[in-house]
Design a protein around this motif. Structure first.
Motif, PDB file in Angstrom:
ATOM      1  N   TRP A 108      69.857  -1.906  42.999  1.00 49.62           N
ATOM      2  CA  TRP A 108      69.137  -2.099  44.258  1.00 49.62           C
ATOM      3  C   TRP A 108      69.288  -0.894  45.167  1.00 49.62           C
ATOM      4  O   TRP A 108      68.355  -0.520  45.893  1.00 49.62           O
ATOM      5  CB  TRP A 108      69.647  -3.340  44.971  1.00 49.62           C
ATOM      6  N   ASP A 109      70.483  -0.274  45.140  1.00 47.54           N
ATOM      7  CA  ASP A 109      70.686   0.895  45.994  1.00 47.54           C
ATOM      8  C   ASP A 109      69.787   2.046  45.563  1.00 47.54           C
ATOM      9  O   ASP A 109      69.230   2.762  46.402  1.00 47.54           O
ATOM     10  CB  ASP A 109      72.163   1.316  46.000  1.00 47.54           C
ATOM     11  N   ALA A 110      69.603   2.211  44.250  1.00 44.10           N
ATOM     12  CA  ALA A 110      68.717   3.278  43.759  1.00 44.10           C
ATOM     13  C   ALA A 110      67.275   3.007  44.170  1.00 44.10           C
ATOM     14  O   ALA A 110      66.528   3.935  44.526  1.00 44.10           O
ATOM     15  CB  ALA A 110      68.824   3.386  42.243  1.00 44.10           C
ATOM     16  N   LEU A 111      66.868   1.750  44.130  1.00 44.68           N
ATOM     17  CA  LEU A 111      65.502   1.396  44.531  1.00 44.68           C
ATOM     18  C   LEU A 111      65.266   1.724  45.995  1.00 44.68           C
ATOM     19  O   LEU A 111      64.239   2.323  46.359  1.00 44.68           O
ATOM     20  CB  LEU A 111      65.260  -0.090  44.273  1.00 44.68           C
ATOM     21  N   ALA A 162      59.738  -2.935  40.253  1.00 42.23           N
ATOM     22  CA  ALA A 162      58.364  -2.498  40.020  1.00 42.23           C
ATOM     23  C   ALA A 162      57.406  -3.197  40.977  1.00 42.23           C
ATOM     24  O   ALA A 162      56.526  -2.570  41.580  1.00 42.23           O
ATOM     25  CB  ALA A 162      57.969  -2.774  38.574  1.00 42.23           C
ATOM     26  N   GLY A 163      57.585  -4.518  41.124  1.00 43.40           N
ATOM     27  CA  GLY A 163      56.714  -5.261  42.026  1.00 43.40           C
ATOM     28  C   GLY A 163      56.870  -4.835  43.470  1.00 43.40           C
ATOM     29  O   GLY A 163      55.882  -4.699  44.202  1.00 43.40           O
ATOM     30  N   ARG A 201      65.904  -7.166  37.460  1.00 44.95           N
ATOM     31  CA  ARG A 201      65.912  -6.284  38.635  1.00 44.95           C
ATOM     32  C   ARG A 201      64.839  -5.204  38.495  1.00 44.95           C
ATOM     33  O   ARG A 201      64.189  -4.816  39.483  1.00 44.95           O
ATOM     34  CB  ARG A 201      67.301  -5.660  38.771  1.00 44.95           C
ATOM     35  N   ALA A 202      64.631  -4.720  37.272  1.00 46.26           N
ATOM     36  CA  ALA A 202      63.597  -3.714  37.037  1.00 46.26           C
ATOM     37  C   ALA A 202      62.218  -4.279  37.347  1.00 46.26           C
ATOM     38  O   ALA A 202      61.383  -3.615  37.976  1.00 46.26           O
ATOM     39  CB  ALA A 202      63.663  -3.228  35.590  1.00 46.26           C
ATOM     40  N   LEU A 203      61.964  -5.505  36.905  1.00 45.09           N
ATOM     41  CA  LEU A 203      60.673  -6.130  37.184  1.00 45.09           C
ATOM     42  C   LEU A 203      60.470  -6.324  38.681  1.00 45.09           C
ATOM     43  O   LEU A 203      59.379  -6.080  39.215  1.00 45.09           O
ATOM     44  CB  LEU A 203      60.591  -7.478  36.463  1.00 45.09           C
ATOM     45  N   GLY A 207      59.457   2.095  40.102  1.00 49.34           N
ATOM     46  CA  GLY A 207      60.177   0.892  40.509  1.00 49.34           C
ATOM     47  C   GLY A 207      60.923   0.253  39.356  1.00 49.34           C
ATOM     48  O   GLY A 207      62.024  -0.299  39.531  1.00 49.34           O
ATOM     49  N   LEU A 208      60.345   0.303  38.154  1.00 48.29           N
ATOM     50  CA  LEU A 208      61.036  -0.222  36.970  1.00 48.29           C
ATOM     51  C   LEU A 208      62.356   0.500  36.753  1.00 48.29           C
ATOM     52  O   LEU A 208      63.404  -0.133  36.560  1.00 48.29           O
ATOM     53  CB  LEU A 208      60.147  -0.067  35.732  1.00 48.29           C
ATOM     54  N   TYR A 209      62.311   1.824  36.769  1.00 50.47           N
ATOM     55  CA  TYR A 209      63.511   2.621  36.499  1.00 50.47           C
ATOM     56  C   TYR A 209      64.538   2.498  37.618  1.00 50.47           C
ATOM     57  O   TYR A 209      65.739   2.382  37.358  1.00 50.47           O
ATOM     58  CB  TYR A 209      63.125   4.084  36.295  1.00 50.47           C
ATOM     59  N   LEU A 210      64.069   2.556  38.843  1.00 48.82           N
ATOM     60  CA  LEU A 210      64.998   2.474  39.976  1.00 48.82           C
ATOM     61  C   LEU A 210      65.612   1.084  40.081  1.00 48.82           C
ATOM     62  O   LEU A 210      66.808   0.936  40.345  1.00 48.82           O
ATOM     63  CB  LEU A 210      64.267   2.837  41.271  1.00 48.82           C
TER      64      LEU A 210
END
Length: 269
Positions: A202-205, A164-165, A159-161, A194-197
């Motif tokens: 998904w909600d944080a992103l 980030a993308g 999910r982190a990857l 994006g990596l951290y979120l």
């Protein structure tokens, strides 16, 4: 007799570490934009050139004991130095409370540290230095990868990857469509955030990505209305991105729950 709260102890410990890191970040903020080493030479008074003694380099406390002046020449020491130290300490403590005693804590403490440095540098020189942003990619990948491995949560790393993308791609498109509205440094930073979120959820992103533009608007609008900035004035966006990412760790879950309940997709009582 009640046993000490481990959560409070962790927050205090991280807060103390944050004070020390904040002292180092003052050096980073001053030297990195100038292309100088953050290791050598030792910090010195800009007024008289005397190297700062160890006892005069204790975060916050030394500034208070010296009453904000150099021991040797009496030159004023900016209040920003203890403010950065104290602010970093409080931020580290807050991150410890939010993340808790998990394998991911070192990763998010690193995020907090670069957030302080990058936000201040962007305000000062309107730049997000590659010297901080680019190394943050491998550091985040290693720390979040280790957290996923040790926590047996491979889905979080994937999910982190993806995060980030997604965030890098969004900012890259915005930069390409309207180059003057966003700096390339913002695009590079977006991938790190994006990596951290994404690792957080998904909600944080979604919330972190959206909130950055809300905060950016809240900063820009008063400046434009007051005439302190024009349509061509460069207003640093990095601080809004960083603040939104850190805020999303706290508000993403309740906001997404509220929204799902509003549209009738949340859990029923």
């Amino acid at each position: 007799m009640t046993s000490p709260d481990p959560g409070l102890a962790l927050a205090v410990l991280c807060g103390v570490v944050g004070l020390l890191i904040g002292s180092f970040l003052n050096v980073v903020v001053h030297r990195v934009p100038r292309g100088e080493s953050v290791v050598h030479p030792r910090s010195a008074c800009p007024g008289c050139g005397h190297a700062i003694r160890g006892r005069d380099n204790v975060p916050v406390l030394s500034w208070l004991l010296l009453r904000g002046r150099c021991r040797d020449c009496g030159a004023r020491i900016s209040r920003r130095y203890p403010a950065v130290e104290l602010g970093t300490g409080l931020l580290f403590a807050g991150v410890a409370v939010v993340v808790g005693p998990s394998w991911a804590l070192p990763a998010y403490l690193y995020l907090a540290a670069i957030a302080v440095a990058l936000a201040l540098i962007d305000v000062d020189v309107h730049r997000l230095p590659d010297a901080i942003v680019l190394p943050s990619y491998p550091v985040a990948l290693v720390l979040l990868g280790a957290a996923s491995l040790l926590g047996a949560d491979g889905a979080a790393f994937l999910r982190a990857l993806a995060g980030a993308g997604a965030l890098f791609g969004l900012y890259a498109v915005l930069w390409f469509v309207r180059p003057g509205g966003m700096g390339l440094g913002d695009v590079k930073l977006a991938g790190v955030l994006g990596l951290y979120l994404g690792w957080w959820g998904w909600d944080a992103l979604a919330v972190g990505g959206f909130l950055a533009f809300v905060l950016g608007g809240l900063v820009s609008l008063p400046l434009l209305l007051s005439g302190r900035a024009g349509r061509r004035t460069a207003i640093p966006f990095g601080p809004s991105m960083l603040a939104a990412a850190l805020a999303a760790l706290v508000v993403a879950a309740p906001l997404s729950g509220w929204y799902l309940a509003l549209v009738g997709l949340g859990p029923t009582a």
